[in-house]
Write an enzyme that holds these catalytic residues in place. Sequence first.
Site, PDB file in Angstrom:
ATOM      1  N   ILE A 299      44.394  40.974  44.410  1.00  0.00           N
ATOM      2  CA  ILE A 299      44.230  42.413  44.218  1.00  0.00           C
ATOM      3  C   ILE A 299      45.268  42.956  43.237  1.00  0.00           C
ATOM      4  CG2 ILE A 299      45.762  43.367  46.006  1.00  0.00           C
ATOM      5  CD1 ILE A 299      43.400  45.142  46.875  1.00  0.00           C
TER       6      ILE A 299
ATOM      7  N   GLU B 118      39.529  41.645  38.456  1.00  0.00           N
ATOM      8  CA  GLU B 118      39.732  42.540  39.600  1.00  0.00           C
ATOM      9  C   GLU B 118      39.962  43.988  39.176  1.00  0.00           C
ATOM     10  OE1 GLU B 118      41.034  39.549  39.297  1.00  0.00           O
ATOM     11  OE2 GLU B 118      40.154  38.480  41.000  1.00  0.00           O
TER      12      GLU B 118
ATOM     13  N   LEU C 297      35.089  37.765  36.580  1.00  0.00           N
ATOM     14  CA  LEU C 297      36.340  37.530  37.298  1.00  0.00           C
ATOM     15  C   LEU C 297      37.392  38.468  36.695  1.00  0.00           C
ATOM     16  CD1 LEU C 297      37.706  33.969  38.116  1.00  0.00           C
ATOM     17  CD2 LEU C 297      39.188  35.931  37.802  1.00  0.00           C
TER      18      LEU C 297
ATOM     19  N   HIS D  26      46.556  32.337  47.986  1.00  0.00           N
ATOM     20  CA  HIS D  26      45.349  32.619  48.760  1.00  0.00           C
ATOM     21  C   HIS D  26      45.665  33.062  50.192  1.00  0.00           C
ATOM     22  CE1 HIS D  26      43.652  30.243  45.470  1.00  0.00           C
ATOM     23  NE2 HIS D  26      42.455  30.668  45.817  1.00  0.00           N
TER      24      HIS D  26
ATOM     25  N   GLN E  75      38.143  38.610  46.224  1.00  0.00           N
ATOM     26  CA  GLN E  75      37.935  37.355  46.947  1.00  0.00           C
ATOM     27  C   GLN E  75      39.094  36.972  47.860  1.00  0.00           C
ATOM     28  OE1 GLN E  75      36.730  34.223  44.265  1.00  0.00           O
ATOM     29  NE2 GLN E  75      34.586  34.764  44.531  1.00  0.00           N
ATOM     30  N   PHE E  76      40.314  37.218  47.445  1.00  0.00           N
ATOM     31  CA  PHE E  76      41.497  36.980  48.275  1.00  0.00           C
ATOM     32  C   PHE E  76      42.473  38.121  48.012  1.00  0.00           C
ATOM     33  CE2 PHE E  76      39.618  32.851  47.744  1.00  0.00           C
ATOM     34  CZ  PHE E  76      39.744  32.252  48.989  1.00  0.00           C
TER      35      PHE E  76
ATOM     36  N   ASP F  30      45.530  38.258  47.652  1.00  0.00           N
ATOM     37  CA  ASP F  30      46.528  37.959  46.624  1.00  0.00           C
ATOM     38  C   ASP F  30      46.050  38.381  45.241  1.00  0.00           C
ATOM     39  OD1 ASP F  30      46.100  36.078  48.822  1.00  0.00           O
ATOM     40  OD2 ASP F  30      48.005  35.217  48.221  1.00  0.00           O
TER      41      ASP F  30
ATOM     42  N   PRO G   1      45.990  42.403  40.068  1.00  0.00           N
ATOM     43  CA  PRO G   1      45.537  42.920  38.778  1.00  0.00           C
ATOM     44  C   PRO G   1      44.838  44.276  38.876  1.00  0.00           C
ATOM     45  CG  PRO G   1      44.982  40.597  38.993  1.00  0.00           C
ATOM     46  CD  PRO G   1      45.450  41.064  40.334  1.00  0.00           C
TER      47      PRO G   1
ATOM     48  N   GLU H 137      33.010  39.343  42.712  1.00  0.00           N
ATOM     49  CA  GLU H 137      32.785  38.004  42.173  1.00  0.00           C
ATOM     50  C   GLU H 137      31.987  37.161  43.168  1.00  0.00           C
ATOM     51  OE1 GLU H 137      36.831  36.840  41.703  1.00  0.00           O
ATOM     52  OE2 GLU H 137      37.259  38.557  40.416  1.00  0.00           O
TER      53      GLU H 137
END
Length: 326
Positions: free
Chosen positions: A87, A60, A58, A129, A82-83, A85, A89, A29
């Site tokens: 991951i 994951e 967007l 995050h 991106q973060f 947290d 999904p 993303e």
Amino acid sequence: MAKLTLVEAVRDGLAAEMRQDPRVIVLGEDVGVNGGVFRATDGLLAEFGPDRVIDTPLAESGIIGTAIGLAIGGMRPVAEIQFMDFIAPGHDQLVSHAARMRNRTRGALTVPLVIRTPSGGGIRPPEHHSDSTEAVYCHYPGIKVVIPSNPYDAKGLLIAAIRDDDPVLFMEPKRIYRAQRQEVPAEAYTVPLGKARVAREGNDCTLVSWGAMVDVCLEAAEQAEREHRWQAEVLDLRTLNPMDIDAVIASAEKTGRVAVVHEAPRQCGLGAEIAALIQERVFLYLQAPVVRVTGYDVPFPLASLEDVYLPNVRRVMAGIQKVMQF
């Protein structure tokens, strides 16, 4: 030799490897036009074009699933989440497919995939995050888990991860993305996966850590020597799975007193695993029980309580005192 921050070293490593291997592509993303949420992919789209630097929806699970397919098809994808947290999904894709493909096909197929993700707290972002879920992924055979603590290691470990034939979760401690500059060679080089680094020599006790906590341990070690003349050795694991167990055991055997420092929650964290390994291997060398200095077993707090949650020099010093005065 340029002095780079950790996030600049990540970008430098990606570019260096993309220049010499056309199979390396980046997807995630906002990795293209925006250069990544922390600018770790800034400039890659202009140099390598939209066929190798791909902005994704967007989603994951879709990012990791697509990267798995690309890897099996002969590419070397580097996917950005991106973060850490977020991951979750993509967890099923990662642990049910990427991690098992080599074993499932009896070695016929491998998944040379890297998933980069900023991890940990310290920058006061909103909820979801700041997690450090490294222990979760260390529990799954088939996935390597890497986390650098400085710019030089970040570039070398990332290139080694890209060249590895199995999936690698590459955690980047965002708290220290821009905390220091270090000389980093311009050319591509590797830092071997699975090898720890002695960040500071010492004979009185050992601090085992990784990522952003290494700098905290180094500062605490300096304070321990200044105030008590205790020489603490600081061991930076660099790769959490496979862990350099020999390095942990050698240092524990040398000092006889060990504290494990990590910012992830204590319960079922890697500190427990390391303490058990030391007890199994070198129990008779120990002069004190292994101590854990960790985050707390609560959801990562909002900004006003971050400093309470994260291990700091004061808490690491308390851990050192506990093993030294047992």
